[in-house]
Write a protein that holds these residues in place. Structure first.
Motif, short mmCIF file in Angstrom:
data_model
loop_
_atom_site.label_atom_id
_atom_site.label_comp_id
_atom_site.label_asym_id
_atom_site.label_seq_id
_atom_site.Cartn_x
_atom_site.Cartn_y
_atom_site.Cartn_z
N ILE A 7 7.67 1.86 4.05
CA ILE A 7 7.47 2.56 4.91
C ILE A 7 9.07 3.91 5.03
O ILE A 7 8.73 4.87 5.65
CB ILE A 7 8.41 1.45 6.25
CG1 ILE A 7 7.28 0.97 6.92
CG2 ILE A 7 9.24 2.34 7.18
CD1 ILE A 7 8.06 -0.16 8.07
N ARG A 8 9.72 3.82 4.14
CA ARG A 8 10.30 5.00 4.02
C ARG A 8 10.24 6.17 3.02
O ARG A 8 9.75 6.70 3.43
CB ARG A 8 11.34 4.41 3.17
CG ARG A 8 13.17 3.70 4.49
CD ARG A 8 14.31 3.63 2.86
NE ARG A 8 14.43 3.00 2.06
CZ ARG A 8 14.37 1.85 1.37
NH1 ARG A 8 14.59 1.13 2.25
NH2 ARG A 8 14.25 1.75 -0.03
N PHE A 9 9.02 5.35 2.62
CA PHE A 9 7.94 6.57 1.24
C PHE A 9 7.25 7.35 2.04
O PHE A 9 7.04 8.55 2.33
CB PHE A 9 7.58 5.53 0.62
CG PHE A 9 6.75 6.83 0.03
CD1 PHE A 9 7.20 7.80 -1.23
CD2 PHE A 9 5.33 6.34 -1.21
CE1 PHE A 9 6.79 8.55 -2.20
CE2 PHE A 9 5.12 7.51 -1.52
CZ PHE A 9 5.70 8.39 -2.78
N ALA A 10 6.69 6.93 3.15
CA ALA A 10 5.54 7.30 4.21
C ALA A 10 5.99 7.96 5.07
O ALA A 10 6.26 9.38 5.15
CB ALA A 10 4.85 6.33 5.00
N ASP A 11 7.01 7.42 6.09
CA ASP A 11 8.40 8.27 6.55
C ASP A 11 8.36 9.90 5.91
O ASP A 11 8.28 10.75 6.76
CB ASP A 11 9.12 7.81 6.94
CG ASP A 11 9.52 6.65 7.58
OD1 ASP A 11 7.85 7.07 8.54
OD2 ASP A 11 10.23 5.97 8.28
N HIS A 12 9.31 9.61 5.01
CA HIS A 12 9.45 10.83 4.07
C HIS A 12 8.20 12.09 3.72
O HIS A 12 8.21 12.45 3.83
CB HIS A 12 9.55 10.40 2.26
CG HIS A 12 10.18 11.46 1.03
ND1 HIS A 12 11.07 12.37 1.95
CD2 HIS A 12 9.34 12.58 0.09
CE1 HIS A 12 10.75 13.78 0.54
NE2 HIS A 12 9.43 13.15 -0.24
N LEU A 33 -6.49 5.71 3.75
CA LEU A 33 -6.40 4.07 4.19
C LEU A 33 -5.05 3.08 3.68
O LEU A 33 -5.40 2.06 4.67
CB LEU A 33 -7.69 3.70 3.32
CG LEU A 33 -7.42 2.99 1.96
CD1 LEU A 33 -6.94 1.98 1.31
CD2 LEU A 33 -8.74 3.22 0.52
N ALA A 34 -4.43 3.47 3.14
CA ALA A 34 -2.76 2.93 2.77
C ALA A 34 -2.12 3.65 4.35
O ALA A 34 -1.56 2.35 4.67
CB ALA A 34 -1.95 3.54 2.14
N TYR A 39 -0.31 1.94 9.62
CA TYR A 39 -0.46 1.80 10.71
C TYR A 39 -0.80 0.70 11.61
O TYR A 39 -0.34 -0.11 12.49
CB TYR A 39 -2.02 2.35 11.03
CG TYR A 39 -1.87 2.93 13.11
CD1 TYR A 39 -0.99 3.01 14.03
CD2 TYR A 39 -2.63 2.42 12.89
CE1 TYR A 39 -1.18 2.92 14.81
CE2 TYR A 39 -3.16 1.81 14.47
CZ TYR A 39 -2.21 2.58 15.11
OH TYR A 39 -3.09 2.02 16.73
N HIS A 40 -1.84 -0.62 10.70
CA HIS A 40 -1.98 -1.71 11.30
C HIS A 40 -0.34 -2.58 11.53
O HIS A 40 -0.76 -3.40 12.63
CB HIS A 40 -2.93 -2.20 10.76
CG HIS A 40 -4.22 -1.30 11.51
ND1 HIS A 40 -5.36 -1.18 12.51
CD2 HIS A 40 -5.16 -0.41 10.52
CE1 HIS A 40 -6.04 -0.68 12.62
NE2 HIS A 40 -6.53 -0.17 11.68
N MET A 97 -15.06 6.15 -2.07
CA MET A 97 -14.77 5.10 -1.24
C MET A 97 -13.73 5.47 -0.42
O MET A 97 -13.59 4.74 0.77
CB MET A 97 -15.42 4.26 -2.40
CG MET A 97 -16.92 3.72 -2.91
SD MET A 97 -18.17 4.15 -1.45
CE MET A 97 -18.50 5.61 -1.37
N TYR A 98 -13.04 5.75 -1.00
CA TYR A 98 -10.99 5.57 -0.39
C TYR A 98 -11.74 6.48 0.60
O TYR A 98 -10.42 6.03 1.41
CB TYR A 98 -9.85 5.96 -1.94
CG TYR A 98 -9.95 4.99 -2.39
CD1 TYR A 98 -10.17 3.35 -2.30
CD2 TYR A 98 -9.49 5.30 -3.43
CE1 TYR A 98 -10.17 2.97 -3.26
CE2 TYR A 98 -9.02 4.09 -5.28
CZ TYR A 98 -9.88 3.13 -4.89
OH TYR A 98 -9.28 2.11 -6.31
#
Length: 174
Positions: A7-12, A33-34, A39-40, A97-98
């Motif tokens: 979460i911290r990494f995605a927020d950054h 996709l990550a 999100y899910h 594919m990704y």
């Protein structure tokens, strides 16, 4: 603890790229996709919006000269056209594919007709013209990816397991 790190990494990433509108095209598409998985898991729409933002960067020339030093063709990273305008399966098989899995995830949540049409069209091109009977994809060893329609050589075929697994994951989303 690991979720907190993600979460911290995605927020950054969100604060550095999307919120500051710094165009970026990933050279090895996995972030879309990550972010959709995050999100899910969290129901935080910021991760959905960030995944959409990364998809929207493709096909605008942002990756040119930055992400493919050895591969001068933007098709290699599915960056020749915006994702919603793509009609054929191209480039590196695993990367494709990704990217397509992430786009299908976004389409499923947002019901975005542009992504739905593109994923349906690209999927049909992949399955009907670029898939081995064994489930292998990405016939060309020279680019570890896709070539001409129906050109599915036996000897020297790429058809890497990772690409086939990626196709399974994309098929599940479709």
């Amino acid at each position: 603890q690991l979720l907190d790190v993600a979460i911290r990494f995605a927020d950054h990433i969100d604060s550095f790229f999307r919120r500051q509108n710094k165009p970026w095209v990933s050279g090895h598409q996995e972030i879309e996709l990550a972010l959709m998985k995050l999100y899910h898991h969290t129901n935080n729409k910021a991760y959905l919006h960030l995944a959409e933002w990364f998809l929207a960067q493709r096909g605008r020339g942002y990756g040119k000269g930055k992400i493919w030093d050895d591969w001068k063709d933007p098709k290699y990273c599915q960056d020749d056209l915006p994702v919603k305008e793509q009609k054929e399966i191209t480039g590196h098989a695993v990367r494709a594919m990704y990217l397509y899995t992430g786009a299908a995830d976004v389409a499923a949540v947002t019901n975005d007709g542009g992504y739905i049409r593109a994923m349906d069209t690209i999927w049909e091109d992949g399955v009907y013209r670029n898939l081995y009977l064994t489930g292998g994809i990405g016939a060309q060893a020279r680019n570890e990816g896709f070539g001409l329609d129906y050109d599915l050589p036996n000897e020297g075929a790429y058809a890497e397991t990772c690409a086939s697994v990626g196709m399974v994951v994309w098929n599940q989303r479709m």
